[in-house]
Scaffold this active site. Structure first.
Site, PDB file in Angstrom:
ATOM      1  N   LYS A   1       0.847  -1.204   0.000  1.00  0.00           N
ATOM      2  CA  LYS A   1       0.000   0.000   0.000  1.00  0.00           C
ATOM      3  C   LYS A   1       0.878   1.248   0.000  1.00  0.00           C
ATOM      4  O   LYS A   1       0.554   2.256  -0.618  1.00  0.00           O
ATOM      5  CB  LYS A   1      -0.882   0.025   1.260  1.00  0.00           C
TER       6      LYS A   1
ATOM      7  N   ASP B   1       4.813  -1.004  12.079  1.00  0.00           N
ATOM      8  CA  ASP B   1       3.520  -1.493  12.563  1.00  0.00           C
ATOM      9  C   ASP B   1       3.395  -1.113  14.035  1.00  0.00           C
ATOM     10  O   ASP B   1       4.077  -1.689  14.898  1.00  0.00           O
ATOM     11  CB  ASP B   1       3.422  -3.017  12.374  1.00  0.00           C
TER      12      ASP B   1
ATOM     13  N   ASN C   1       0.607  10.337  12.864  1.00  0.00           N
ATOM     14  CA  ASN C   1      -0.742  10.435  12.296  1.00  0.00           C
ATOM     15  C   ASN C   1      -1.550   9.148  12.432  1.00  0.00           C
ATOM     16  O   ASN C   1      -2.761   9.184  12.620  1.00  0.00           O
ATOM     17  CB  ASN C   1      -0.589  10.807  10.807  1.00  0.00           C
TER      18      ASN C   1
ATOM     19  N   TYR D   1     -11.988   5.797  21.170  1.00  0.00           N
ATOM     20  CA  TYR D   1     -11.208   6.618  20.230  1.00  0.00           C
ATOM     21  C   TYR D   1     -11.046   8.045  20.781  1.00  0.00           C
ATOM     22  O   TYR D   1      -9.945   8.596  20.815  1.00  0.00           O
ATOM     23  CB  TYR D   1     -11.911   6.632  18.862  1.00  0.00           C
TER      24      TYR D   1
ATOM     25  N   LYS E   1      -7.678  10.340  22.014  1.00  0.00           N
ATOM     26  CA  LYS E   1      -7.341  11.681  21.515  1.00  0.00           C
ATOM     27  C   LYS E   1      -7.180  12.656  22.694  1.00  0.00           C
ATOM     28  O   LYS E   1      -6.324  13.537  22.673  1.00  0.00           O
ATOM     29  CB  LYS E   1      -8.403  12.166  20.523  1.00  0.00           C
TER      30      LYS E   1
HETATM   31  N1  LIG Z   1     -10.803  11.682   9.553  1.00  0.00           N
HETATM   32  C1  LIG Z   1     -11.184  12.500  10.497  1.00  0.00           C
HETATM   33  O1  LIG Z   1     -12.299  13.021  10.484  1.00  0.00           O
HETATM   34  C2  LIG Z   1     -10.244  12.848  11.619  1.00  0.00           C
HETATM   35  C3  LIG Z   1     -10.616  13.886  12.496  1.00  0.00           C
HETATM   36  C4  LIG Z   1      -9.749  14.228  13.517  1.00  0.00           C
HETATM   37  C5  LIG Z   1      -8.540  13.559  13.664  1.00  0.00           C
HETATM   38  N2  LIG Z   1      -8.220  12.564  12.799  1.00  0.00           N
HETATM   39  C6  LIG Z   1      -6.941  11.888  12.996  1.00  0.00           C
HETATM   40  O2  LIG Z   1      -6.187  11.936  11.800  1.00  0.00           O
HETATM   41  C7  LIG Z   1      -5.318  10.797  11.739  1.00  0.00           C
HETATM   42  C8  LIG Z   1      -5.490  10.105  10.404  1.00  0.00           C
HETATM   43  O3  LIG Z   1      -6.814   9.683  10.288  1.00  0.00           O
HETATM   44  P1  LIG Z   1      -7.492   9.303   8.889  1.00  0.00           P
HETATM   45  O4  LIG Z   1      -8.866   9.836   8.980  1.00  0.00           O
HETATM   46  O5  LIG Z   1      -6.629   9.667   7.762  1.00  0.00           O
HETATM   47  O6  LIG Z   1      -7.573   7.713   9.075  1.00  0.00           O
HETATM   48  P2  LIG Z   1      -7.390   6.513   8.043  1.00  0.00           P
HETATM   49  O7  LIG Z   1      -7.810   6.921   6.681  1.00  0.00           O
HETATM   50  O8  LIG Z   1      -8.073   5.363   8.691  1.00  0.00           O
HETATM   51  O9  LIG Z   1      -5.808   6.272   8.051  1.00  0.00           O
HETATM   52  C9  LIG Z   1      -5.172   5.739   9.180  1.00  0.00           C
HETATM   53  C10 LIG Z   1      -3.779   5.326   8.824  1.00  0.00           C
HETATM   54  O10 LIG Z   1      -3.186   4.713   9.973  1.00  0.00           O
HETATM   55  C11 LIG Z   1      -2.622   3.483   9.571  1.00  0.00           C
HETATM   56  N3  LIG Z   1      -2.538   2.507  10.653  1.00  0.00           N
HETATM   57  C12 LIG Z   1      -3.542   1.900  11.317  1.00  0.00           C
HETATM   58  N4  LIG Z   1      -3.043   1.015  12.197  1.00  0.00           N
HETATM   59  C13 LIG Z   1      -1.702   1.056  12.075  1.00  0.00           C
HETATM   60  C14 LIG Z   1      -0.640   0.361  12.692  1.00  0.00           C
HETATM   61  N5  LIG Z   1      -0.854  -0.601  13.587  1.00  0.00           N
HETATM   62  N6  LIG Z   1       0.623   0.655  12.335  1.00  0.00           N
HETATM   63  C15 LIG Z   1       0.869   1.604  11.402  1.00  0.00           C
HETATM   64  N7  LIG Z   1      -0.097   2.285  10.769  1.00  0.00           N
HETATM   65  C16 LIG Z   1      -1.366   2.005  11.100  1.00  0.00           C
HETATM   66  C17 LIG Z   1      -3.529   2.981   8.455  1.00  0.00           C
HETATM   67  O11 LIG Z   1      -2.877   1.961   7.708  1.00  0.00           O
HETATM   68  P3  LIG Z   1      -3.741   0.876   6.870  1.00  0.00           P
HETATM   69  O12 LIG Z   1      -4.210   1.569   5.631  1.00  0.00           O
HETATM   70  O13 LIG Z   1      -2.747  -0.200   6.615  1.00  0.00           O
HETATM   71  O14 LIG Z   1      -4.872   0.447   7.749  1.00  0.00           O
HETATM   72  C18 LIG Z   1      -3.717   4.286   7.696  1.00  0.00           C
HETATM   73  O15 LIG Z   1      -2.598   4.537   6.903  1.00  0.00           O
HETATM   74  C19 LIG Z   1      -5.691   9.930  12.934  1.00  0.00           C
HETATM   75  O16 LIG Z   1      -4.797  10.202  13.994  1.00  0.00           O
HETATM   76  C20 LIG Z   1      -7.074  10.410  13.294  1.00  0.00           C
HETATM   77  O17 LIG Z   1      -7.369  10.180  14.656  1.00  0.00           O
HETATM   78  C21 LIG Z   1      -9.039  12.187  11.780  1.00  0.00           C
END
Ligand SMILES: NC(=O)c1ccc[n+]([C@@H]2O[C@H](COP(=O)([O-])OP(=O)(O)OC[C@H]3O[C@@H](n4cnc5c(N)ncnc54)[C@H](OP(=O)(O)O)[C@@H]3O)[C@@H](O)[C@H]2O)c1
Length: 331
Positions: A62, A86, A113, A200, A204
């Site tokens: 990926k 990981d 992130n 979750y 945070k």
């Molecule tokens: N989206 C929102 O509305 C929002 C709002 C506020 C804050 N955030 C924060 O922004 C950040 C990114 O969120 P996102 O929305 O972009 O989420 P996302 O699309 O689910 O992406 C999460 C990323 O973390 C990776 N990940 C998960 N478990 C892991 C592990 N064990 N080791 C290494 N990498 C791992 C995933 O890899 P895989 O693809 O392999 O699963 C993916 O690359 C997070 O901290 C989230 O809390 C998001």
């Protein structure tokens, strides 16, 4: 502000400007950057002339696909590297740090992130899964990278930045476990579905508290030294809700349509924090600027919780990597 009306206002009416920093010569790491906000943040860093951008991902295939997309859209090759990390495994974090120490001449910014929001209780290492990925491993990683960041600061006369990605939902999270003698143990013991629904947001909230405490223990960066901050990207379209119970999916589709920012817009928040100055040290950033965290975080109770939970985290980190506490205060 982290109240519901303020959140809705931000989502509907606030846009972040496109970041315009020049990161020439700099090396950056973004965890979880194969998709979502991390991917867009990494793409911004490449666009802003960073010399090396490491996609720290758990799935190399990926990651390679993400690298290809970034290279195609920015027309820049030789910048992005894909390294395995990981966060569900402490050994993977330590091995990633060893690779950084062996291969990187400098490290200017790390964006913590990657995060998960599991719907069901499961464990990674010694904790519930989200506690391990979002908190313990992320702080293990950044703390172990401090010496390389400090070396970068001394050699290149710069101020490296460690940015933790949090969320404004930290303002709605409740942490009754702070009444218990061991906060992590109490969180780990709660296997209920209501416990998982709030898990979750709790991670945070812990992220904001622990960022503040880490920054305080490291001391103020003057002309040199490492800056630690945390950033909220706002509610954005992404894969984050993939593990949410099916019953919430229609609501999430609706909220995505009405309220969500694009991932590109949200990722600008990552970049403003990752390029932040010393004024951002220990601060919560939202909409690309320093903003007050929740009322609880600013309260006496919040500050006491911040000290305690950091002490607990450090005990865990010491077990994983004896001597790590020395790195926090080291110069
Ligand atoms: N989206 C929102 O509305 C929002 C709002 C506020 C804050 N955030 C924060 O922004 C950040 C990114 O969120 P996102 O929305 O972009 O989420 P996302 O699309 O689910 O992406 C999460 C990323 O973390 C990776 N990940 C998960 N478990 C892991 C592990 N064990 N080791 C290494 N990498 C791992 C995933 O890899 P895989 O693809 O392999 O699963 C993916 O690359 C997070 O901290 C989230 O809390 C998001």
């Amino acid at each position: 502000m982290t109240t519901l009306p303020a959140i809705i206002y931000n989502q509907l009416f606030v846009s972040l400007p496109e970041p315009k920093f020049d990161l020439a010569g700099q090396t950056a790491i973004v965890t979880g950057s194969n998709t979502g906000l991390g991917f867009e943040a990494a793409r911004h860093l490449v666009r802003l002339n960073a010399e090396t951008v490491i996609l720290a991902v758990r799935n190399i295939e990926k990651g390679e696909h993400a690298k290809q997309r970034i290279e195609e859209s920015t027309k820049k090759e030789g910048v992005v590297e894909v390294w395995e990390l990981d966060l569900s495994s402490y050994e993977s974090v330590k091995s990633f740090v060893r690779k950084c120490n062996q291969n990187l001449q400098r490290l200017d910014c790390v964006i913590g992130n990657a995060a998960i929001g599991p719907g069901l209780y499961k464990t990674f290492e010694d904790n519930e899964a989200a506690l391990t990925v979002n908190i313990v491993s992320t702080f293990l990683l950044n703390t172990l990278l401090l010496p390389l960041c400090r070396k970068t600061s001394r050699l290149f006369n710069v101020q490296p930045r460690l940015t933790f990605i949090v969320s404004e939902v930290h303002g709605m999270a409740r942490l009754p476990e702070r009444q218990q003698p061991d906060i992590f143990a109490a969180l780990n013991a709660d296997k209920s579905s209501s416990g998982m629904r709030r898990r979750y947001g709790v991670t945070k909230l812990l992220g904001v508290l622990l960022t503040k405490e880490l920054a305080a223990r490291m001391g103020k960066p003057d002309n040199q030294g490492v800056i630690v901050n945390c950033a909220n990207p706002g509610f954005c379209v992404s894969d984050l809700g993939r593990d949410a119970p099916a019953v919430y999916r229609p609501l999430m589709v609706l909220l995505n349509l009405i309220l969500a920012r694009t991932t590109e817009m949200g990722s600008r928040a990552h970049v403003f924090a990752a390029a932040g100055s010393a004024e951002t040290h220990g601060q919560y950033m939202s909409n690309g600027r320093v903003e007050p965290p929740s009322e609880f975080v600013r309260s006496k109770d919040g500050m006491e919780t911040q000290h305690r939970v950091y002490d607990e985290l450090l005990k865990k980190l010491e077990k994983i990597n004896p001597g790590i506490s020395q790195l926090v205060v080291g110069k």
